[in-house]
Write an enzyme that holds these catalytic residues in place. Sequence first.
Site, mmCIF file in Angstrom:
data_model
loop_
_atom_site.group_PDB
_atom_site.id
_atom_site.type_symbol
_atom_site.label_atom_id
_atom_site.label_comp_id
_atom_site.label_asym_id
_atom_site.label_seq_id
_atom_site.Cartn_x
_atom_site.Cartn_y
_atom_site.Cartn_z
ATOM 1 C CD GLU A 32 -2.685 1.542 0.297
ATOM 2 O OE1 GLU A 32 -2.757 2.710 -0.136
ATOM 3 O OE2 GLU A 32 -3.359 0.599 -0.150
ATOM 4 C CB THR A 36 -6.172 1.061 -3.788
ATOM 5 O OG1 THR A 36 -5.251 1.740 -2.933
ATOM 6 C CG2 THR A 36 -6.066 -0.434 -3.522
ATOM 7 C CG HIS A 67 -4.144 4.145 3.132
ATOM 8 N ND1 HIS A 67 -4.656 5.425 3.220
ATOM 9 C CD2 HIS A 67 -4.771 3.556 2.087
ATOM 10 C CE1 HIS A 67 -5.542 5.599 2.266
ATOM 11 N NE2 HIS A 67 -5.641 4.488 1.559
ATOM 12 C CG ASP A 79 -1.452 0.780 -3.803
ATOM 13 O OD1 ASP A 79 -0.440 1.353 -3.354
ATOM 14 O OD2 ASP A 79 -2.557 0.834 -3.225
ATOM 15 C CG HIS A 80 -1.786 4.487 -4.760
ATOM 16 N ND1 HIS A 80 -1.495 5.293 -3.678
ATOM 17 C CD2 HIS A 80 -2.759 3.648 -4.342
ATOM 18 C CE1 HIS A 80 -2.258 4.953 -2.653
ATOM 19 N NE2 HIS A 80 -3.035 3.956 -3.024
#
Length: 685
Positions: free
Chosen positions: A261, A305, A421, A480-481
């Site tokens: 994440e 996500t 996150h 993911d990002h």
Amino acid sequence: MSGFLKGTSKKLNTTMGFFLLTVVLFCFKTYLIYKTKFSLGVKGDVQEFLLAVNIIPSALLLLGIALYFRGRLRYWLMLIIDFLQSCWLFANILYYREFSDFLSFGVIKGSGDVSNNLGKSISEIIKPTDFLAFADVVLLIILLATKVIRMDPQPFKRRFAATITVLAFALMGAEFGIANRDRSGLLTRTFDNNYIVKYLGINEYAAFSAYQTQKESATRAKASASDLNSVKRFVRQNKTAVNPTYYGRAKGRNVIIIHLESFQQFLINYKVNGREVTPNLNRFYRNQNTVSFDNFFHQVGQGKTSDAEMMLENSLFGLPQGSAMTTYGAQNTFQAAPAILGQHGYTSAAFHGDVPSFWNRDNTYKSWGYNYFFSSSYYKTKPNYSVGYGLKDKIFFRDSAKYLQMLPQPFYAKLITLTNHYPYELDKANVDFPATKTGDKTVDPYVQTAHYLDEAFGEFLTYLKQAGLYKKSLLVLYGDHYGISNNHRPAIAQLLHKDDITNYDLAQFQKVPFMVHTPGLKGGINHTYGGEIDVLPTLFDLLGINNQKTIQFGQDLLATHRRQIVAFRDGDFVTPQYTKSSGTVYNTKTGAVLDPTKKQQAQIDQDQNYVTTQLSLSDRVVQGDLLRFYQLKAFKTVDKKKYNYKYATGMDQLKTAQKQKPTSVEARHKGKPTATYRTNAPELK
């Protein structure tokens, strides 16, 4: 006192009095149901206030329709409208109990009958207190029948009815303004129906769902099989030949994907005060059997996500606005990794320590063909087990292990981490790493949660080795990002040890890790340029899965002759030669602004055309649901009704699978675990 009662009774015997009583009772009832029947995750005074008042505008608007009619009809219409709203509320209570999500018109339309989506009979789902949804309707009927309240035959002035309608719309606008300030992009970047209900109300959610469904249906209705011609032509022209060094090297092995994440590439080998942020990931990155990609970019848009998952599982891009999983996940036809591998003998499972409705996963995973979805209901929860968006990673990995060893092999498993996150929160007991000192309170704790994720990964890796899964699996790790947005330029400059940063630097900052590992694989650092759209073709070639006829927009990253063009969702791109960002072209190797020659400009235009075509054709596939017209040879279209992710159902299916296909780690050891999961999580001591 008697005078007050008489006055109140007199007011209730007027049209306006009965109308206001109906509104008050409906709103009070709905608020009680919000608090007792749904888990909306309300936090802070603003959200509590909006939850208490968000039903008022729509109640005024809908019940106010009756005021435009004459005589007794006004009263009957108010009761009918109240009853219809109550039916919608009641249906959502039942659906939410089964799926932890709100009923959408897309689900109703897609299933034909809502009960098809319920894993139990209605009689087993209903609780007596659910009928609270109709309490106000019953009370109002009794009051009218016993003539405690009498119908007012006098005409009701239209201008008063119009005033109530205008007031309702004004309140809706004010409500949306407050909501959007607290949660920007509430409707444009929809990721969980719970958010819409708690901010705007269940009636506004119904209207939004109806609008979304109508928009999807209109686009879908216009699409035809001929729209696939240009898609197939583009995909065919850009397919790559397999690399014989890697093709089929992981054939028949389990696939374990670890979704890192918000994890960016710069964290690999990064140090703070001389300490490595991610020592376990660094070792894995350099392992002789790991192929690590150092020019791999995330390609997400607003869906973040969910866009990453869309690309990972389908090699299709997310949408220009919003989330494809949220908007199209329940209704579209997909030919996704879980379904394709499932028809090659794989068991598929997704693991996520949050509610199943987030990003519409509970519906989308059915469309993708996941056999199991282990969401928050499968994990033990205590107040200190979660932070931010869900279960802490160390606890998540530990509790996922017991389900992992029950999956029939070979399996395809995706584990989505959460602790790293935004806003990068951790309790003191779990912080054992120094924060950076950029002065940006959002950025500085980022390395602490990343370090925690790294420790959780190290513990999980040890478990896989002890359980005997490490040698039998293809391990895939990807970020993911971005974790740090471009809004934090001064802090990013400090992290990169630069005085100032350009748009070129920000484009390069979008790199995320991608690593594939299995024993015997020829490892090393691969410098090819690629992105998340390329993951699925790469995995299929490693597994020896024929991938030549699938509609996928990526290319195998291990192929020797491939177009190294990384498309960003906004239309910018990166290649080994050029980086285009916000209208400026840079030399990728030096970062210098480029004044292109005619020959260079021709190549840049060609690359731009490729990017624009790739993005637009992918959007055409998703928005038009074009895969319903495309039948892959030997591929059976996913039947969504086969899947149910409720805890009781999932556990029953796992137990049955142990008998029908006794290939799981647990089955092969006669129900006994092969390893003790060890973690230093302080919450478990």
